[in-house]
Design a protein around this motif. Structure first.
Motif, PDB file in Angstrom:
ATOM      1  N   ARG A   5      46.646  35.071  41.894  1.00 25.12           N
ATOM      2  CA  ARG A   5      46.874  34.508  43.443  1.00 25.12           C
ATOM      3  C   ARG A   5      48.489  34.682  43.728  1.00 25.12           C
ATOM      4  NH1 ARG A   5      47.673  34.908  47.858  1.00 25.12           N
ATOM      5  NH2 ARG A   5      46.808  34.307  50.252  1.00 25.12           N
ATOM      6  N   ARG A   6      49.047  33.545  43.123  1.00 24.01           N
ATOM      7  CA  ARG A   6      50.453  33.673  43.102  1.00 24.01           C
ATOM      8  C   ARG A   6      51.232  34.986  42.870  1.00 24.01           C
ATOM      9  NH1 ARG A   6      49.097  28.186  40.694  1.00 24.01           N
ATOM     10  NH2 ARG A   6      49.554  29.344  38.501  1.00 24.01           N
ATOM     11  N   ALA A   7      50.440  35.842  41.350  1.00 19.66           N
ATOM     12  CA  ALA A   7      51.419  36.675  41.691  1.00 19.66           C
ATOM     13  C   ALA A   7      51.328  37.585  42.726  1.00 19.66           C
ATOM     14  CB  ALA A   7      50.461  37.263  40.249  1.00 19.66           C
ATOM     15  N   ARG A   8      49.629  37.896  43.705  1.00 15.11           N
ATOM     16  CA  ARG A   8      49.169  38.440  44.531  1.00 15.11           C
ATOM     17  C   ARG A   8      50.281  38.714  46.010  1.00 15.11           C
ATOM     18  NH1 ARG A   8      44.481  38.355  43.253  1.00 15.11           N
ATOM     19  NH2 ARG A   8      43.550  36.612  44.521  1.00 15.11           N
ATOM     20  N   THR A   9      50.647  37.109  46.492  1.00 11.77           N
ATOM     21  CA  THR A   9      51.766  36.821  46.921  1.00 11.77           C
ATOM     22  C   THR A   9      53.466  37.170  46.188  1.00 11.77           C
ATOM     23  OG1 THR A   9      50.468  34.534  46.968  1.00 11.77           O
ATOM     24  CG2 THR A   9      52.241  34.227  48.224  1.00 11.77           C
ATOM     25  N   LYS A  10      54.183  37.022  45.414  1.00 12.08           N
ATOM     26  CA  LYS A  10      55.020  37.328  44.904  1.00 12.08           C
ATOM     27  C   LYS A  10      54.928  38.748  44.828  1.00 12.08           C
ATOM     28  CE  LYS A  10      58.318  37.348  41.089  1.00 12.08           C
ATOM     29  NZ  LYS A  10      58.456  36.854  39.802  1.00 12.08           N
ATOM     30  N   LEU A  11      53.659  39.244  44.729  1.00 16.86           N
ATOM     31  CA  LEU A  11      54.154  40.880  44.833  1.00 16.86           C
ATOM     32  C   LEU A  11      54.099  41.348  46.288  1.00 16.86           C
ATOM     33  CD1 LEU A  11      53.793  43.271  43.119  1.00 16.86           C
ATOM     34  CD2 LEU A  11      51.316  43.653  44.136  1.00 16.86           C
ATOM     35  N   LYS A  12      53.388  40.420  47.171  1.00 16.38           N
ATOM     36  CA  LYS A  12      53.543  41.315  48.298  1.00 16.38           C
ATOM     37  C   LYS A  12      55.135  40.485  48.814  1.00 16.38           C
ATOM     38  CE  LYS A  12      48.746  41.327  50.753  1.00 16.38           C
ATOM     39  NZ  LYS A  12      48.132  40.278  51.321  1.00 16.38           N
TER      40      LYS A  12
END
Length: 325
Positions: free
Chosen positions: A211-218
């Motif tokens: 989830r953190r990775a997705r947030t960062k990607l966004k």
DNA sequence: TGCTCACAACCGCTTACGTCA
DNA sequence: ATTGACGTAAGCGGTTGTGAG
């Protein structure tokens, strides 16, 4: 070769009643680093549960904010709450199929649809895996468990295969709410969440990592877009300025009159701290120069709402040199 | 005090799988 | 029924911070 105990994956009823349903399985394998961690955590969890039912019966008192309300869409929605909050909430329980860790049973209908007396524990029930013949001492033959639309054999569960276990929407929504509160978890929160959702702590941990990775990607995408637009605007600005320079040069070569302007008629532009003539200059020089616009670069980067989106409070605007320098 | 080691937590990259058009 | 794109759970290796010896 390594032996380890795993809790939570193949739940069994412990302590009876509605409460905690933890599973236990034997892991025989090489035991990777993360699995070591997980095992340690889970051993710790077991200790906690052994000593007086720690988390399940005494929810953690952590200083977290209350949850935001989530629209209730289904009458069958279950009441959920974060382990560290006292506020209950209802989440959408429509969902494709059912809890992957939860084979529908007769009890479940009763526990989830009615019985307001057990809000706290009903959740445990709802997310508890109730698997056929999975209890220790039930023979030990290779049984299969229904996991949502996925059927996973015990063999696969024990690490022989890598079956993807999709979290239910309920679980995801609950994790999402937790993530809104804190995008990282301390071990206790992780354990509590895992218990609440009847997931392994490792699963909770992985979910938060992803989830953190997705947030960062966004956020990276947002930043990219922001920089792209900045670049675009600066390019235009540069083009304009180049044009102005060319015009001024042309003017200078044709009529270098301002060289003869008396010094007393020159003044400093407060915006860009350049010397400017107060004399009325015909043609191009009379047009408001970009140099004399109040800090056009600053205006560019302080444009309200410019590329401000996503969860971040403020975009990481690049620091550009002052136009005066 | 500085060094080494073990450990935990996290991250980035990747793979494998489920879902959907 | 098949297939490719996409989302995501999970594995793996690397990095970093911390405490103990």
């Amino acid at each position: 070769m390594e032996l380890g105990l795993r809790l939570g994956d193949a739940p069994e009823k412990r302590g009876g009643g509605l409460g905690l349903m933890l599973g236990m399985r034997l892991v025989v394998g090489r035991g990777g680093r993360d699995e070591d961690k997980e095992r340690r955590v889970e051993e710790e969890e077991e200790e906690e549960t052994e000593e007086g039912r720690g988390l399940a019966e005494a929810p953690l008192q952590l200083s977290l904010l209350p949850l935001l309300p989530v629209p209730l869409q289904q009458p069958s929605s279950r009441q959920l709450r974060l382990p560290w909050t006292t506020e209950t909430k209802k989440l959408d329980a429509s969902m494709r199929g059912f809890d992957m860790n939860h084979a529908p049973s007769a009890d479940e209908g009763a526990s989830s649809s009615s019985s307001p007396k057990s809000i706290g524990s009903s959740f445990q029930m709802d997310f508890s895996a109730q698997r056929d013949g999975d209890e220790p001492g039930e023979g030990g033959e290779a049984t299969a468990v229904e996991i949502g639309s996925l059927r996973v054999s015990d063999e696969e569960e024990n690490g022989m295969g890598r079956k993807k276990l999709r979290l239910t929407k309920e679980q995801s929504a609950f994790l999402e709410e937790s993530f809104k509160e804190h995008n990282t978890l301390n071990p206790k929160q992780k354990l509590a969440l895992a218990k609440q959702l009847n997931l392994r702590p490792r699963q909770v941990e992985v979910w938060f990592q992803n989830r953190r990775a997705r947030t960062k990607l966004k956020q990276t995408e947002v930043d990219c877009e922001y920089l792209r637009r900045c670049c675009q605007t600066l390019t235009e600005e540069n083009r304009r300025l180049q044009k102005e320079v060319a015009e001024l040069r042309a003017l200078k070569t044709s009529r270098p009159f301002y060289m003869h302007v008396p010094a007393t008629t020159l003044s400093m532009c407060p915006a860009c701290e350049r010397v400017a003539s107060t004399t009325t200059i015909p043609t191009a020089a009379a047009t408001p120069s970009a140099d004399h616009r109040p800090n056009s670069f600053a205006a560019l980067f302080s444009k309200p709402g410019a590329l401000q989106s996503g969860s971040r409070t403020a975009p990481s605007a690049p620091r550009l040199p002052s136009p005066a320098s």
